[in-house]
Write a protein that holds these residues in place. Structure first.
Motif, mmCIF file in Angstrom:
data_model
loop_
_atom_site.group_PDB
_atom_site.id
_atom_site.type_symbol
_atom_site.label_atom_id
_atom_site.label_comp_id
_atom_site.label_asym_id
_atom_site.label_seq_id
_atom_site.Cartn_x
_atom_site.Cartn_y
_atom_site.Cartn_z
ATOM 1 N N ARG A 94 0.832 -1.208 0.000
ATOM 2 C CA ARG A 94 0.000 0.000 0.000
ATOM 3 C C ARG A 94 0.860 1.250 0.000
ATOM 4 O O ARG A 94 0.591 2.203 -0.750
ATOM 5 C CB ARG A 94 -0.923 0.011 1.219
ATOM 6 N N ARG A 95 1.902 1.256 0.836
ATOM 7 C CA ARG A 95 2.764 2.429 0.932
ATOM 8 C C ARG A 95 3.534 2.660 -0.368
ATOM 9 O O ARG A 95 3.699 3.795 -0.810
ATOM 10 C CB ARG A 95 3.743 2.252 2.099
ATOM 11 N N ARG A 96 3.990 1.586 -0.979
ATOM 12 C CA ARG A 96 4.690 1.724 -2.258
ATOM 13 C C ARG A 96 3.746 2.244 -3.336
ATOM 14 O O ARG A 96 4.137 3.043 -4.186
ATOM 15 C CB ARG A 96 5.261 0.371 -2.692
ATOM 16 N N ARG A 97 2.497 1.758 -3.307
ATOM 17 C CA ARG A 97 1.525 2.193 -4.307
ATOM 18 C C ARG A 97 1.244 3.684 -4.184
ATOM 19 O O ARG A 97 1.090 4.380 -5.192
ATOM 20 C CB ARG A 97 0.222 1.393 -4.166
ATOM 21 N N ASP A 98 1.198 4.193 -2.964
ATOM 22 C CA ASP A 98 0.986 5.630 -2.773
ATOM 23 C C ASP A 98 2.091 6.432 -3.454
ATOM 24 O O ASP A 98 1.817 7.440 -4.120
ATOM 25 C CB ASP A 98 0.963 5.963 -1.271
ATOM 26 N N TYR A 99 3.324 5.985 -3.262
ATOM 27 C CA TYR A 99 4.451 6.682 -3.896
ATOM 28 C C TYR A 99 4.376 6.510 -5.416
ATOM 29 O O TYR A 99 4.523 7.471 -6.171
ATOM 30 C CB TYR A 99 5.777 6.129 -3.370
ATOM 31 N N ASN A 100 4.138 5.285 -5.838
ATOM 32 C CA ASN A 100 4.085 4.974 -7.265
ATOM 33 C C ASN A 100 3.026 5.791 -7.978
ATOM 34 O O ASN A 100 3.261 6.293 -9.092
ATOM 35 C CB ASN A 100 3.817 3.475 -7.444
ATOM 36 N N ASP A 101 1.858 5.939 -7.357
ATOM 37 C CA ASP A 101 0.763 6.673 -8.002
ATOM 38 C C ASP A 101 1.138 8.141 -8.224
ATOM 39 O O ASP A 101 0.817 8.719 -9.272
ATOM 40 C CB ASP A 101 -0.511 6.585 -7.155
ATOM 41 N N GLU A 102 1.804 8.744 -7.245
ATOM 42 C CA GLU A 102 2.189 10.143 -7.382
ATOM 43 C C GLU A 102 3.301 10.297 -8.421
ATOM 44 O O GLU A 102 3.318 11.255 -9.192
ATOM 45 C CB GLU A 102 2.643 10.692 -6.020
ATOM 46 N N PHE A 103 4.221 9.351 -8.435
ATOM 47 C CA PHE A 103 5.295 9.352 -9.434
ATOM 48 C C PHE A 103 4.701 9.176 -10.832
ATOM 49 O O PHE A 103 5.071 9.870 -11.780
ATOM 50 C CB PHE A 103 6.272 8.212 -9.117
ATOM 51 N N SER A 104 3.746 8.256 -10.950
ATOM 52 C CA SER A 104 3.087 8.001 -12.229
ATOM 53 C C SER A 104 2.333 9.226 -12.722
ATOM 54 O O SER A 104 2.308 9.525 -13.924
ATOM 55 C CB SER A 104 2.130 6.820 -12.089
ATOM 56 N N ALA A 105 1.729 9.969 -11.797
ATOM 57 C CA ALA A 105 0.982 11.171 -12.170
ATOM 58 C C ALA A 105 1.896 12.218 -12.789
ATOM 59 O O ALA A 105 1.486 12.955 -13.700
ATOM 60 C CB ALA A 105 0.270 11.739 -10.949
ATOM 61 N N LEU A 106 3.128 12.296 -12.315
ATOM 62 C CA LEU A 106 4.083 13.236 -12.895
ATOM 63 C C LEU A 106 4.412 12.847 -14.335
ATOM 64 O O LEU A 106 4.465 13.702 -15.232
ATOM 65 C CB LEU A 106 5.371 13.276 -12.071
ATOM 66 N N ILE A 107 4.634 11.561 -14.560
ATOM 67 C CA ILE A 107 4.930 11.113 -15.921
ATOM 68 C C ILE A 107 3.731 11.333 -16.828
ATOM 69 O O ILE A 107 3.872 11.778 -17.974
ATOM 70 C CB ILE A 107 5.346 9.630 -15.919
ATOM 71 N N GLU A 108 2.535 11.062 -16.322
ATOM 72 C CA GLU A 108 1.325 11.285 -17.118
ATOM 73 C C GLU A 108 1.171 12.755 -17.495
ATOM 74 O O GLU A 108 0.838 13.086 -18.636
ATOM 75 C CB GLU A 108 0.098 10.824 -16.344
ATOM 76 N N ALA A 109 1.464 13.639 -16.543
ATOM 77 C CA ALA A 109 1.380 15.075 -16.841
ATOM 78 C C ALA A 109 2.386 15.446 -17.924
ATOM 79 O O ALA A 109 2.086 16.253 -18.831
ATOM 80 C CB ALA A 109 1.648 15.879 -15.574
ATOM 81 N N GLY A 110 3.574 14.861 -17.862
ATOM 82 C CA GLY A 110 4.574 15.125 -18.894
ATOM 83 C C GLY A 110 4.176 14.569 -20.242
ATOM 84 O O GLY A 110 4.441 15.182 -21.289
ATOM 85 N N GLN A 111 3.512 13.421 -20.228
ATOM 86 C CA GLN A 111 3.030 12.852 -21.490
ATOM 87 C C GLN A 111 1.973 13.749 -22.120
ATOM 88 O O GLN A 111 1.947 13.936 -23.337
ATOM 89 C CB GLN A 111 2.460 11.451 -21.239
#
Length: 202
Positions: A120-137
Motif C-alpha cells: 500500500r505504501r509503495r503504491r501511494d508513492y508509485n501513483d504520485e510518481f506516475s501522475a508526474l509522468i502522465e502530466a509530462g506525457q
C-alpha cells in the motif's frame, strides 16, 4: 535511556545483524545484546522481529514520500519536478542502502499484514510518481508508446540493485550518481522530437 536512543540503537543493531547473518538466523536476544538494551525495552517499541524489519524499511518509505510531497507541492515545470524527485529518491536510497539491502533480501519473511502495508505504501508513492509522468506525457514531453508501469519499473529496477554494485567509498558521490541515473532515465523516456525532414515518395 531516551526513547529515540533505544529505537535507533535497536534498529542499528538489527540492520547490522540482519545484513551479516540473515533475518532468519538472527535472534531477538542477539539484537538486544548488540544494542545494549533489555528485551523489555525493545518490546516496548517493537512487538516482534516482524515489526522491526518493517520499521527498518518504513523509515525510508516515510522519508521518501514526505520528500516527494514537498517537491511536488513546490510546483514548477513537470520535467524539473520529475528530475528533482528522481534525484531525491536515488540519494535517499543510497543514504539508506544498508536498510534497503536488508529489507529487499528479507521482505518475503514479513507477515501477510505487513507485506500488504508495504504494498500500500509503495503504491501511494508509485501513483504520485506516475501522475508526474502522465502530466509530462500530456504536455508531449515523454513517450507514450510504452505503458507507464513499464517506464516506472525501468527506473526503480535500478534502485533495487544499487547494493549489488554501488559503494559509498567509490569515486562517485551520491549526488553525481543520482544525476547520472536520472539523466539516463529521462533521456530514455523523452518523446521523439516532432517535425524534421518530411519523407516523400520518389
Amino acid at each position: 535511556m531516551r526513547e529515540t536512543s533505544v529505537v535507533d540503537d535497536v534498529t542499528r543493531a538489527a540492520v547490522e545483524l540482519f545484513a551479516a547473518q540473515g533475518y532468519a538466523n538472527t535472534s531477538v536476544q542477539q539484537i538486544v545484546e548488540a544494542a545494549g538494551v533489555t528485551k523489555g525495552a525493545m518490546y516496548h517499541y517493537f512487538q516482534s522481529k516482524d515489526d522491526l524489519l518493517f520499521a527498518i524499511y518504513e523509515r525510508m518509505l516515510s522519508l521518501q514520500k514526505s520528500h516527494l510531497d514537498e517537491i511536488v507541492a513546490r510546483g514548477g515545470a513537470v520535467d524539473a519536478v520529475l528530475r528533482a524527485v528522481c534525484i531525491d529518491v536515488i540519494e535517499t536510497s543510497i543514504d539508506f542502502l544498508p536498510e534497503g539491502t536488508v529489507f529487499f533480501r528479507s521482505q518475503h519473511m514479513l507477515s501477510q499484514p505487513r507485506q500488504q502495508e508495504v504494498t500500500r505504501r509503495r503504491r501511494d508513492y508509485n501513483d504520485e510518481f506516475s501522475a508526474l509522468i502522465e502530466a509530462g506525457q500530456q504536455e508531449g514531453l515523454y513517450r507514450t508508446d510504452v505503458p507507464r508501469p513499464v517506464l516506472i519499473a525501468h527506473f526503480f529496477s535500478d534502485l533495487h540493485y544499487l547494493s549489488q554494485w554501488y559503494s559509498p567509498e567509490g569515486p562517485e558521490g551520491k549526488t553525481l550518481l543520482a544525476e547520472q541515473i536520472t539523466d539516463l532515465f529521462l533521456t530514455s523516456i523523452a518523446a521523439e522530437p516532432t517535425g524534421g525532414t518530411e519523407v516523400t515518395d520518389a
